[in-house]
Design an enzyme around this catalytic site. Structure first.
Site, mmCIF file in Angstrom:
data_model
loop_
_atom_site.group_PDB
_atom_site.id
_atom_site.type_symbol
_atom_site.label_atom_id
_atom_site.label_comp_id
_atom_site.label_asym_id
_atom_site.label_seq_id
_atom_site.Cartn_x
_atom_site.Cartn_y
_atom_site.Cartn_z
ATOM 1 N N ASN A 262 39.508 36.061 43.106
ATOM 2 C CA ASN A 262 40.542 35.207 43.722
ATOM 3 C C ASN A 262 41.079 35.814 45.014
ATOM 4 O OD1 ASN A 262 40.248 33.781 41.394
ATOM 5 N ND2 ASN A 262 42.236 34.326 40.514
ATOM 6 N N GLY A 263 41.304 37.128 44.985
ATOM 7 C CA GLY A 263 41.868 37.814 46.151
ATOM 8 C C GLY A 263 40.914 37.737 47.333
ATOM 9 N N SER B 112 44.757 41.588 32.867
ATOM 10 C CA SER B 112 44.432 42.773 32.067
ATOM 11 C C SER B 112 45.624 43.726 31.968
ATOM 12 C CB SER B 112 43.243 43.512 32.699
ATOM 13 O OG SER B 112 43.634 44.153 33.903
ATOM 14 N N SER C 31 35.337 46.108 33.019
ATOM 15 C CA SER C 31 36.781 46.198 33.291
ATOM 16 C C SER C 31 37.645 46.074 32.029
ATOM 17 C CB SER C 31 37.198 45.163 34.340
ATOM 18 O OG SER C 31 36.519 45.385 35.555
ATOM 19 N N ARG D 250 30.672 45.128 36.169
ATOM 20 C CA ARG D 250 31.407 45.972 35.225
ATOM 21 C C ARG D 250 32.203 45.114 34.245
ATOM 22 N NH1 ARG D 250 33.621 47.373 40.357
ATOM 23 N NH2 ARG D 250 35.507 46.186 40.768
ATOM 24 N N HIS E 77 44.728 32.840 43.521
ATOM 25 C CA HIS E 77 44.967 32.658 42.081
ATOM 26 C C HIS E 77 45.251 31.189 41.773
ATOM 27 C CE1 HIS E 77 44.893 36.926 41.733
ATOM 28 N NE2 HIS E 77 46.054 37.146 42.295
ATOM 29 N N ASP F 68 36.951 36.567 38.233
ATOM 30 C CA ASP F 68 37.247 37.558 39.277
ATOM 31 C C ASP F 68 36.917 37.017 40.670
ATOM 32 O OD1 ASP F 68 38.112 39.973 40.266
ATOM 33 O OD2 ASP F 68 36.260 41.055 39.823
ATOM 34 N N ARG G 121 47.045 36.419 48.697
ATOM 35 C CA ARG G 121 46.271 36.497 47.446
ATOM 36 C C ARG G 121 46.693 35.453 46.409
ATOM 37 N NH1 ARG G 121 43.344 41.022 46.259
ATOM 38 N NH2 ARG G 121 43.820 40.720 44.058
ATOM 39 N N TRP H 157 38.571 35.537 47.809
ATOM 40 C CA TRP H 157 38.501 34.131 48.248
ATOM 41 C C TRP H 157 39.621 33.846 49.240
ATOM 42 C CZ3 TRP H 157 41.630 29.889 48.304
ATOM 43 C CH2 TRP H 157 41.012 28.635 48.476
ATOM 44 N N LEU I 103 37.413 22.253 21.378
ATOM 45 C CA LEU I 103 37.184 23.580 21.960
ATOM 46 C C LEU I 103 38.353 24.482 21.607
ATOM 47 C CD1 LEU I 103 35.394 25.212 24.139
ATOM 48 C CD2 LEU I 103 37.212 24.602 25.746
HETATM 49 C C1 IPE Z 1 39.328 42.006 35.652
HETATM 50 O O1 IPE Z 1 39.364 41.878 37.029
HETATM 51 C C2 IPE Z 1 40.557 41.401 35.019
HETATM 52 C C3 IPE Z 1 40.656 39.944 35.091
HETATM 53 C C4 IPE Z 1 39.778 39.131 35.600
HETATM 54 C C5 IPE Z 1 41.841 39.405 34.497
HETATM 55 P P1 IPE Z 1 39.943 43.038 37.967
HETATM 56 O O2 IPE Z 1 39.807 42.538 39.351
HETATM 57 O O3 IPE Z 1 41.291 43.426 37.515
HETATM 58 O O4 IPE Z 1 38.942 44.233 37.665
HETATM 59 P P2 IPE Z 1 38.480 45.445 38.580
HETATM 60 O O5 IPE Z 1 39.726 46.101 39.069
HETATM 61 O O6 IPE Z 1 37.680 44.856 39.685
HETATM 62 O O7 IPE Z 1 37.645 46.294 37.687
HETATM 63 C C1 IPE Z 2 40.960 37.838 39.498
HETATM 64 O O1 IPE Z 2 40.946 37.921 40.889
HETATM 65 C C2 IPE Z 2 42.327 37.517 38.951
HETATM 66 C C3 IPE Z 2 42.981 38.636 38.253
HETATM 67 C C4 IPE Z 2 42.470 39.817 38.059
HETATM 68 C C5 IPE Z 2 44.307 38.397 37.757
HETATM 69 P P1 IPE Z 2 41.366 39.233 41.663
HETATM 70 O O2 IPE Z 2 42.819 39.151 41.972
HETATM 71 O O3 IPE Z 2 40.954 40.455 40.943
HETATM 72 O O4 IPE Z 2 40.512 39.054 43.001
HETATM 73 P P2 IPE Z 2 39.747 40.165 43.807
HETATM 74 O O5 IPE Z 2 38.890 40.926 42.852
HETATM 75 O O6 IPE Z 2 40.787 41.024 44.439
HETATM 76 O O7 IPE Z 2 38.946 39.407 44.808
HETATM 77 MG MG MG Z 3 39.253 41.549 40.963
#
Ligand code: IPE
Ligand code: IPE
Ligand code: MG
Length: 248
Positions: free
Chosen positions: A27-28, A70, A201, A199, A42, A25, A38, A30, A136
């Protein structure tokens, strides 16, 4: 501490978690911190995937399960969903040979019928092209949700009941486990979630009953093997009791 020192410590530190699961979690955030779109976050996250796989092999982890997409992530804007599917295709095509060489056997778990044909094809080739790896086992969780997985289990078991193959009184934990995407695998010993969120999630709800949780404040694109080793060292300092008075 240097990465090699951490690895040396792991070697003397006791049991290495057999199965490590990761909620990748951040990436966005970052990308946002850098004023970038965004999807570039990723994209950058692929480096961390590579690092984590190599680190897991070095540490002696047997199974690595990465939460990549997810069921709820389908609710993101279409452009982001297609960027993620594109990155998944790119990863599958680019890394197949290298993962095969490293002895990584890839499995893709989730509700894959929701994925577009092109991504599905790349994923199938990925899985076929890495089968037989013994260093692995890598589970990529895509279009995966813990609740949906349990609903699917309920359906699979009730179909057998309806057909007269199964007495509801005979349903036990082992039988339910066998209907999950992770059938036959041990439960995760350690769950790492990056980006400082506390959490689950909707990740592996059944399987994580007794998993040790480790929250890292590092955003996923900044996560490297040194952070994985840090998490493993933390795990090695814990006492797992499974509800008993002392560790079994
Ligand atoms: C959980 O991250 C799903 C993945 C890492 C694939 P999210 O960013 O979707 O979860 P929430 O929305 O913060 O709970
Ligand atoms: C995790 O990073 C990647 C996926 C859930 C696919 P996010 O895209 O949720 O990044 P944030 O949480 O917005 O920083
Ligand atoms: Mg996220």
């Amino acid at each position: 501490m240097m990465t090699t020192e951490r690895l040396d410590q792991i070697r003397v530190g006791g049991d290495v978690p057999r199965h490590v699961a990761v909620i990748m979690d951040g990436n966005g955030r970052w990308a946002r911190q850098r004023g970038l779109p965004r999807h570039l976050g990723h994209r950058e996250g692929l480096k961390s995937v590579r690092e984590t796989i190599e680190g897991a092999i070095e540490a002696g982890v047997e199974i690595l399960t990465l939460f990549a997409f997810s069921t709820e992530n389908w609710n993101r804007p279409v452009q982001e969903v297609s960027a993620l599917m594109g990155i998944l295709q790119l990863y599958a095509r680019k890394e197949r040979a290298e993962l095969k060489r490293q002895g990584v056997e890839v499995h893709v778990l989730g509700q894959l019928d929701r994925i577009d044909a092109q991504t599905r094809e790349a994923v199938d080739m990925f899985v076929d092209g890495t089968s037989g790896g013994t260093e692995l086992r890598l589970n990529l969780m895509i279009s995966y949700g813990g609740r949906e997985e349990l609903v699917r289990s309920a359906r699979l078991l009730s179909e057998r009941v309806a057909q007269g193959d199964l007495d509801p009184a005979d349903i036990d934990e082992g039988m339910l486990s066998d209907t999950l995407f992770t059938a036959g695998l041990p439960d995760p010993d350690l769950l790492i979630r990056t980006s400082g969120e506390y959490r689950i999630s909707n990740f592996m709800l059944w399987q994580m009953a007794y998993t040790e949780l480790y929250i890292s404040s590092v955003l996923w694109p900044d996560f490297g093997r040194e952070h994985l080793f840090e998490a493993v060292l933390d795990y090695q300092r814990r006492e797992r009791r499974f509800g008993r008075v002392e560790a079994p």
